[in-house]
Motif scaffolding. Structure first.
Motif, mmCIF file in Angstrom:
data_model
loop_
_atom_site.group_PDB
_atom_site.id
_atom_site.type_symbol
_atom_site.label_atom_id
_atom_site.label_comp_id
_atom_site.label_asym_id
_atom_site.label_seq_id
_atom_site.Cartn_x
_atom_site.Cartn_y
_atom_site.Cartn_z
ATOM 1 N N ARG A 29 54.348 82.874 3.092
ATOM 2 C CA ARG A 29 54.628 81.754 3.985
ATOM 3 C C ARG A 29 55.221 80.594 3.187
ATOM 4 O O ARG A 29 54.825 80.377 2.034
ATOM 5 C CB ARG A 29 53.336 81.260 4.645
ATOM 6 N N MET A 127 45.479 71.215 0.600
ATOM 7 C CA MET A 127 44.810 72.267 1.370
ATOM 8 C C MET A 127 45.775 73.367 1.764
ATOM 9 O O MET A 127 45.437 74.546 1.751
ATOM 10 C CB MET A 127 44.181 71.675 2.626
ATOM 11 N N LEU A 128 46.975 72.975 2.150
ATOM 12 C CA LEU A 128 47.959 73.975 2.560
ATOM 13 C C LEU A 128 48.362 74.844 1.366
ATOM 14 O O LEU A 128 48.467 76.067 1.470
ATOM 15 C CB LEU A 128 49.194 73.303 3.157
ATOM 16 N N ASP A 130 46.627 75.318 -1.313
ATOM 17 C CA ASP A 130 45.438 76.081 -1.657
ATOM 18 C C ASP A 130 45.283 77.303 -0.761
ATOM 19 O O ASP A 130 44.748 78.339 -1.157
ATOM 20 C CB ASP A 130 44.238 75.148 -1.456
ATOM 21 N N ASP A 131 45.747 77.180 0.456
ATOM 22 C CA ASP A 131 45.650 78.281 1.421
ATOM 23 C C ASP A 131 46.699 79.355 1.129
ATOM 24 O O ASP A 131 46.730 80.391 1.792
ATOM 25 C CB ASP A 131 45.855 77.719 2.835
ATOM 26 N N ILE A 133 50.135 78.711 1.025
ATOM 27 C CA ILE A 133 51.465 78.387 1.549
ATOM 28 C C ILE A 133 52.318 77.795 0.427
ATOM 29 O O ILE A 133 51.889 76.879 -0.265
ATOM 30 C CB ILE A 133 51.364 77.380 2.718
#
Lengths: 251, 251, 251, 251
Positions: A29, A127-128, A130-131, A133
Motif C-alpha cells: 500500500r 501510525m500509518l 507503522d501499519d 503503509i
C-alpha cells in the motif's frame, strides 16, 4: 537530448507499471501526499504519474471543503476514509496539510486548531507508516515570477477557467505569508519516518521526472527501481532545516 | 431501599436526557468504549444507558469481524468512520481493543500486530481527546463463577441463543489467559488523557447505575452532574497498576 | 390473562431469535419500514422488537434531516446506503416516506418532488423485493385523543424531553392534514409486492404483539412461524382502499 | 486538416470547461455510463474528456469486483453510492451493465440474476432521470480485426501491462458471444429517457471527438453547445433495433 529524455520518461512509466503489478501481487500500500504552492503543478504531475496506472488500483483524492457536519468531526476523519487497502496507491491532491497552509494564510481555522494540527500530524503519520503503509510527502514549489506568469496564463486561458479561484487574486500578495506558513509546516512535520521531500517545479517536465524517480526509489523494490537514476538534487531534495533561509525552495 | 433505587435510577435517566439536550445545543461529542470479559453485561448496560436517548444523536457501534478488504487497511480505519459529529454520543460495543483481548487469547492476529496496537493506541486516543471529544473507556469484569453461571444461562435460555459463540465454550478454560491479556491491555493503554475505568459487574443493576453516574460526571457539565452521587468505589474505580495482583478486578 | 400474555410475548421473542439464527444461516435479508403518526409508538415498538436480537445483525436506521449535499443527490441515495447485506435485518425508523408525510404537511419539499416520489416509490421498492429482500411496511396510527394525551405526557415528562419537537405543537392542529397525506400515501404506495400494513396503536402492548406476529409470518419460514398466532385483525390489517373513509385507521 | 482538427478539439475542450462552470453555478448533475467491448478505448476517452475538468467536480468511478458482502446486497447499491451531488459529473468506467455483458459471457452470475437486471434497469435509470440527473449511456465498439490488433499491442507493450486480463485471451474467441449479449442489452435497456448511443471506435481520435460533441449537446445549455458540430453520424448514432443485424456496430 530530447530523444534521451523521451526514452527515459518511457522507462519511468514502464517502471511505474511494474511497480503497480508488484503491488497487486504483494498487497503493498502507498500514500502520496502532494502539496505545494498554488500553480506549482500538482494536477499535471498527477496526470503524468497515473498515465498508465490501473484505474481500479489508483485513487486520486481531492476533497472539497468540509461541510459543517464534517467540520464537527475529528479533523483527520474524512481523510482516513480514503486510506489504501491492499495493492492500492492513493494520491492526495492537497490533504490534511491545508490546515497548515491555506487555512493559516486565510484564517479559515483558528490558531488553536492549527497548533493542534502541527502537534498531531507526526503521530498520525507515524501510525500509518507503522501499519506498513509506504508514505511519501512531496512539497512542490516555484519562484515568485513563475507563479505570476502561471496565474496570468490561468486568467487568460479558457481551458484553465476551472482552476481560477478567488484566492488566486491574492496569491502573489500573500507570497511571503505562504512562505512562512510553509517553513513552519515543513519544519514541524518532517519526521524521520515521514519526511518532506521538496521539489523545485519551475521546470515542469524536470519536476515530474524527478517525482517519478523519487517515488520509484521510495515505493518499489530494488528489482524495479535498481536501474532508475536518482533524482536531480537541484530539483528534488529532502527537506532539512537549512533549506529555510538559504532560499533553496524559491530559487 | 428498592424504592430509593428506583427514584435514583429515574433521576439518572433524567440527567442523561438533560446531558444529551445540552450536547445538542453545545455540539459536545462523546465516545464511550465498552469493553469487558465475555458475559460481563455490555449489551444490557448499553440498553439501560440509551433507554431514553435520542435515536438520531446516539450511535451504538458493534462492528462485525473485518472482511479481507478491511483487514488490509489501516487497523483503526473502520472505527474512525464512526467517530461522532457535533452533539453525538457514540458507544463502541467492543472496539479496537479486540486486538488486545480476544485476538491475543485466540491468536486471531500476530504478536507483531498486537504489539504495534499497544504502541499506537495511546497516541491515537490522545488525538481524539485533543480534538475535543470526551472519551470514556470502561472495562467490565465479573468473577469466574459468575461467568460460569451466565454462560450456562446463555446455553439454556432460547432468548440468548444469538449470543452463543464458539468462544463461549473455552471462555472458562481461557480465564487466566484473558486475565493476563487484560492486565497488559489496561496497564499499557490507561493514560492520563484516556484512562481506563474498571467496573465490577457481578451485580448488574449496581454496575449499570455506577456506569451512568460515571458517564454523567465525565461528560456532563456541573449544572447537570452536580447532584449525581459519585459511583460506589467498590463497583467502579479508575484503573491503576496496583489493581493487578490484588485481585480487585475479579473479586 | 396477564400471565398468558407474558408467556405469549416470551414465545414471540424466542421466535424472533430463531428467525435471526435462521437468517444468519440462510443469508435472508429483511427491511422493515416503520412509519406512523407522531407519538404512535415507533421507538417503543423497535425497542421491543430488537430486545434480544443480535446487535451485529440488526440495524436501526433513523436518519437526520438531509444536509444540503445530500439534498442535491438522488432522493433515495442516502437510504440505499443502509439496505441489508446477507443475514441482516434493517429497520427504518421513519424512512423515505417522510417525503409523503411530514414534508407534505409542512411544505418541506415542493409539490413536484412529492408527486415524483409517489410515482417512483412503487418501482423502487419492487426492485428491492425482486432482488430477494423481504420487505414489510408498517403504518402505526392512533386516535386524536390518544395523541393529545401522549403529546401532553411528552411535554411534562423529563424522560421524554428529547422527543419534543417544534412540530409537536401543531400536530393536533394539523391532524386532518396528516390524515389526508397518509391516505394519499397509503393509496398510492401500497402495492401487491410491497403492501402497507396498518396498526392501530392506541394500546401499545397489543400493537407491539401484533407487529411481531406479523413480522414473523412475513419474514420467517413455517418451521418458525407455524405456531405463531395471526395478529388480531382489529389491531393489524393490510391496507385497502376501503379503509379510507370508514375511519378504521383512527377509530 | 490536422490543424483544423486541433482547433476543433481545442474548442471542444473549452466548451467542456464552460459546461462545468455552468454546472457549478446551476447545480446541474450528470452521469455518463461508458461501456463497450474490451479495448474499445474507454480509458483513453475518459482521459481526453476529463483533461481540463475540475478534479473536485468530476468523479470517474471504476469499481472492482464486488466482495462477498457487496454481492449479498441490492445489486445497484454500490453504484448508487457514487451518484452525483449538485454540480458533479460522474463517469462510470464500466458500470452495472457488467451484469449484461462480461457476466453473461463468462457465467459470473446466474441467468436469473441477468434476467432480473434487464427487467430492473429501465425503471432504475428512469428514476435517476426523473430526479433531474442528465444521463448519457455510450456503447463503444470496434471491429474484430481492430480488437485483435489492440490485444496484441497490449500483450507486447509493457506500458499496457496493467490492462492485460485473463479475459483478454478469450475475447476474440468469445467475439460472437459478446455481440449477442450486447444486442440483447442494447435492445432491452435503450429507453426513451435513457437511450444508448453507439460509438464506432476503430478510429480513436474521431471517436473521442464525437463523444465530446455528443456530451455537450446532451448536457450543456444552448449558449454553450450552440456552436458545436453534431457528431459524425458514421461514428456516433443512437441505438435502434435495426442496428442489430445490419452490422453497423462492428463494421
Amino acid at each position: 537530448m530530447g530523444a534521451d529524455h523521451a526514452a527515459e520518461d518511457h522507462d519511468l512509466q514502464v517502471a511505474l507499471v511494474r511497480y503497480q503489478s508488484w503491488a497487486a501481487t504483494t498487497g503493498a500500500r502507498a500514500v502520496v501526499v502532494l502539496e505545494g504552492r498554488d500553480t506549482a503543478g500538482k494536477d499535471g504531475a498527477i496526470r503524468t504519474l497515473t498515465r498508465h496506472l490501473a484505474v481500479r488500483q489508483t485513487r486520486v483524492v481531492a476533497l472539497p471543503k468540509p461541510n459543517p457536519h464534517e467540520r464537527s468531526q475529528w479533523f483527520f476523519q474524512r481523510y482516513v476514509a480514503h486510506l489504501p487497502a491492499a495493492g492500492e496507491l492513493v494520491i492526495f491532491n492537497r490533504s490534511w496539510y491545508n490546515r497548515a497552509g491555506v487555512e493559516v494564510v486565510n484564517g479559515f481555522s483558528s490558531p488553536e486548531e492549527q497548533a493542534r494540527f502541527l502537534n498531531d500530524v507526526p503521530g498520525f503519520e507515524a501510525m500509518l507508516v507503522d501499519d506498513g503503509i509506504k508514505f511519501v510527502k512531496l512539497w512542490l514549489d516555484i519562484s515568485r515570477d513563475e507563479q505570476a506568469a502561471r496565474l496570468e496564463s490561468r486568467r487568460s486561458d479558457p481551458l484553465k477557467a476551472l482552476k481560477v479561484s478567488p484566492l488566486d487574486l491574492v496569491a502573489q500578495e500573500n507570497w511571503d505569508a505562504y512562505s512562512t506558513a510553509r517553513d513552519t509546516m515543513l519544519s514541524r512535520t518532517s519526521t524521520p519516518v515521514a519526511p518532506w521531500t521538496c521539489v523545485r517545479a519551475d521546470h515542469k517536465k524536470r519536476a515530474r521526472r524527478a517525482i517519478i524517480q523519487h517515488l520509484l526509489h521510495e515505493l518499489a523494490p530494488a528489482e524495479i527501481s535498481g536501474d532508475i537514476s536518482v533524482p536531480d538534487p537541484d530539483t528534488l531534495f529532502r527537506f532539512e532545516a537549512s533549506a529555510i533561509g538559504d532560499g533553496r525552495l524559491e530559487r
